[in-house]
Enzyme design. Sequence first.
Site, PDB file in Angstrom:
ATOM      1  N   GLY A 179       7.510   3.911   3.027  1.00 58.01           N
ATOM      2  CA  GLY A 179       6.567   3.295   4.012  1.00 58.01           C
ATOM      3  C   GLY A 179       7.535   3.575   5.036  1.00 58.01           C
TER       4      GLY A 179
ATOM      5  CE  LYS B   5       6.782  -1.805   3.114  1.00 55.13           C
ATOM      6  NZ  LYS B   5       5.789  -1.865   3.919  1.00 55.13           N
TER       7      LYS B   5
ATOM      8  CB  ILE C  97       3.217   6.384  -5.081  1.00 53.88           C
ATOM      9  CG1 ILE C  97       3.337   5.122  -5.389  1.00 53.88           C
ATOM     10  CG2 ILE C  97       2.897   6.796  -7.244  1.00 53.88           C
ATOM     11  CD1 ILE C  97       1.569   4.296  -5.754  1.00 53.88           C
ATOM     12  N   GLY C  98       5.100   7.326  -2.228  1.00 55.13           N
ATOM     13  CA  GLY C  98       5.013   6.530  -1.676  1.00 55.13           C
ATOM     14  C   GLY C  98       5.968   6.868   0.019  1.00 55.13           C
TER      15      GLY C  98
ATOM     16  CG  ASP D 252       2.458   2.122  11.809  1.00 53.45           C
ATOM     17  OD1 ASP D 252       2.155   2.986  12.255  1.00 53.45           O
ATOM     18  OD2 ASP D 252       3.029   2.500  11.089  1.00 53.45           O
TER      19      ASP D 252
ATOM     20  CB  VAL E 138       4.939   2.787  -2.267  1.00 54.81           C
ATOM     21  CG1 VAL E 138       3.824   2.035  -3.061  1.00 54.81           C
ATOM     22  CG2 VAL E 138       5.389   2.246  -1.054  1.00 54.81           C
TER      23      VAL E 138
END
Length: 713
Positions: free
Chosen positions: A391, A411, A388-389, A505, A396
């Site tokens: 980093g 993660k 889903i992502g 960040d 993730v």
Amino acid sequence: MTKLVISIFSFIALFSVVTATAVTQFDFSTLTLSNLKLLGDAHLNNGSVRLTRDLPVPNSGSGRALYTKPIRFRSPGTNYPATFSTFFSFSVTNLNPSSIGGGLAFLLSPDFDSLGSAGGFLGLSDSAAAGFFAVEFDTLMDVEFSDINGNHVGLDLNSVVSSEVGNLADVGVELKSGDLVNAWIEYDGSTRIFNVSVSYSNLKPENPILSLPLDLDKYVNDFMYVGFSGSTQGSTEIHSVEWWSFTSSFDSAISPNSGSSPPPPPPTVVFMNPAANSANSAKSPPPSLPPTGSNSASSTSQKESKSSSCHNQLCKQGPGAVAGVVTASAFVFALFAGGLIWFYSKKTKRVNANKSDSFASEIIKMPREFTYKQLKQATKCFNANRVIGHGAFGTVYKGILPETGDIIAVKRCSHSSQGKDEFLSELSIIGTLRHRNLVRLQGWCHEKGEILLVYDLMPNGSLDKALFEARTPLPWPHRRKILLGVASALAYLHQECENQVIHRDVKTSNIMLDEGFNARLGDFGLARQVEHDKSPDATVAAGTMGYLAPEYLLTGRATEKSDVFSYGAVVLEVASGRRPIERDANNNNVKFGGSCSNLVEWVWGLHREGRLLAAADAMLGGEFEESEMRLVLLVGLACSHPDPSARPTMRGVIQMLIGEAEVPIVPRAKPSTTFSTSDLLMTLQDSVSDCNAAIITISTSSSEKSFDGGDIV
């Protein structure tokens, strides 16, 4: 070791007091499923109790959550009521902002099995004959029940028509904001005074919103059940109780009604948050999922039964017997403490002997430890379809824990040494943080060479995706709420933590959105902790081009002001619907207009020309208040000021956004900043660009220089 000894003997002292007063103690995190009865739509969700269902379509329903054991609120054969106090944190979110509400209530009820109607009845009762005592937090103005508005607190005595009402707007609280609300409800059995206090802060307000004399004995039975009730009325409103502490006891003071001393106190049940005992403050601990199983519940029941029996015998024998039991109990616990100290010292020696396990010692104090098997099963062997992502230092995955059905985000950190360093940084920092606008860390895993962090899954994804990939534009009220939430999170990190945290960040892809589109700042892989009022060390600049403050790029020294600059870029991005640095399909910079290729520069240019509102996102179709849009854009520019000392604090930003402070005067022309080109090149040479290059434009004293860059670490 010294702390352990102090803690043990403090516990012995506490045990002696508890034994002498026959008080049983619990807190929200130790409740088991067998201690809670959930009726109607009530259910558990990631450690909180939800009273209504999170349906995407409007619904009318009600739910109730009660502690399963009845609590004594009146001494038998007398009019002497109990003294009680409760502290709880709750939130009301709505998946559809235009949807009307319902509300929730703290409840004392003699009835353990029935549930009232939805809508304005709040799941309490359809008739006064049932009998109940409640404090309602109503989000629906219903003329039938004489409601003053859709944002009030009311005292309900055997009726949903409140006998006393307070307007929550008077204390600056908006129930439907989605923010976490804290409530204190207190009743003194000796003075018969009843108080209700409400605030966003963990500090209890000096002045309650409701304060009145009340004869509680008229409205309670000897025993009552304690809990919460909530309802919806044709809405998508979600009512969550995030933390709850409750204390009930009988004072030793003389009853004002009887003129004589009250009977000896029977055993009472206490849901206790230690911080809630403070006279002026109650800090809500992190809510955690009640553990399953019935053993602890049955054991507690047996202990309470034995305690009651022993108490009755001791009362007959006089205070000497009580003192004897207390002394004996303290002696037993002293022996236990000695054994525990010996065991701990032996264990400490073994730990010190095994220096190779320093990694585990670093994180032993952190949230729950998951097994690799659990997380592998939850993510279907880290299936690519579950991604889903991505980093800066890992991927993730969406996961579902088989044992509970909870949906999580896992993660999986990269295997590089840098990835491990960032993992340790993230774990050590976020594991100690608690704020409603931060992504909550559930746990971690370090097995089979894998480094895994487990977070709450945010159902609405990242702010970046909501702005640029959603089928429908993100509504303006959502955007304002998100910006306020991020500001609140950064103010907490900068000014309210024991050690200041610099995120380093802050960007839209690191801002997650929960089911109510509340902002949750995440990804602390680059974050650094520093003592307050201490200068941070210089490091290699890290972060994402377009969000980085110019002085941070030059010096590598991140401060709270560099976070403020990043937040300013986020503000302008959210208001304009444009990325800080635009690129076309060929990775070339896209100009906003004129010669500018940077969002901050572009908005400054519009402000100089007196056309600031031209920066508003065209996708909004003009559906926003111009005054609000102008305010937000000016806040963005104030935070993006080239001079760090001219930028506001995040606490100041919050005050500006809610109208409590004026935005500082933002000059029409962007103030110039002089940089040495050689210094800038030297700084950039110390950075590492990722494969997704971007363009950053830095103003110099003589000309504009453009450099390739991207996420730099």
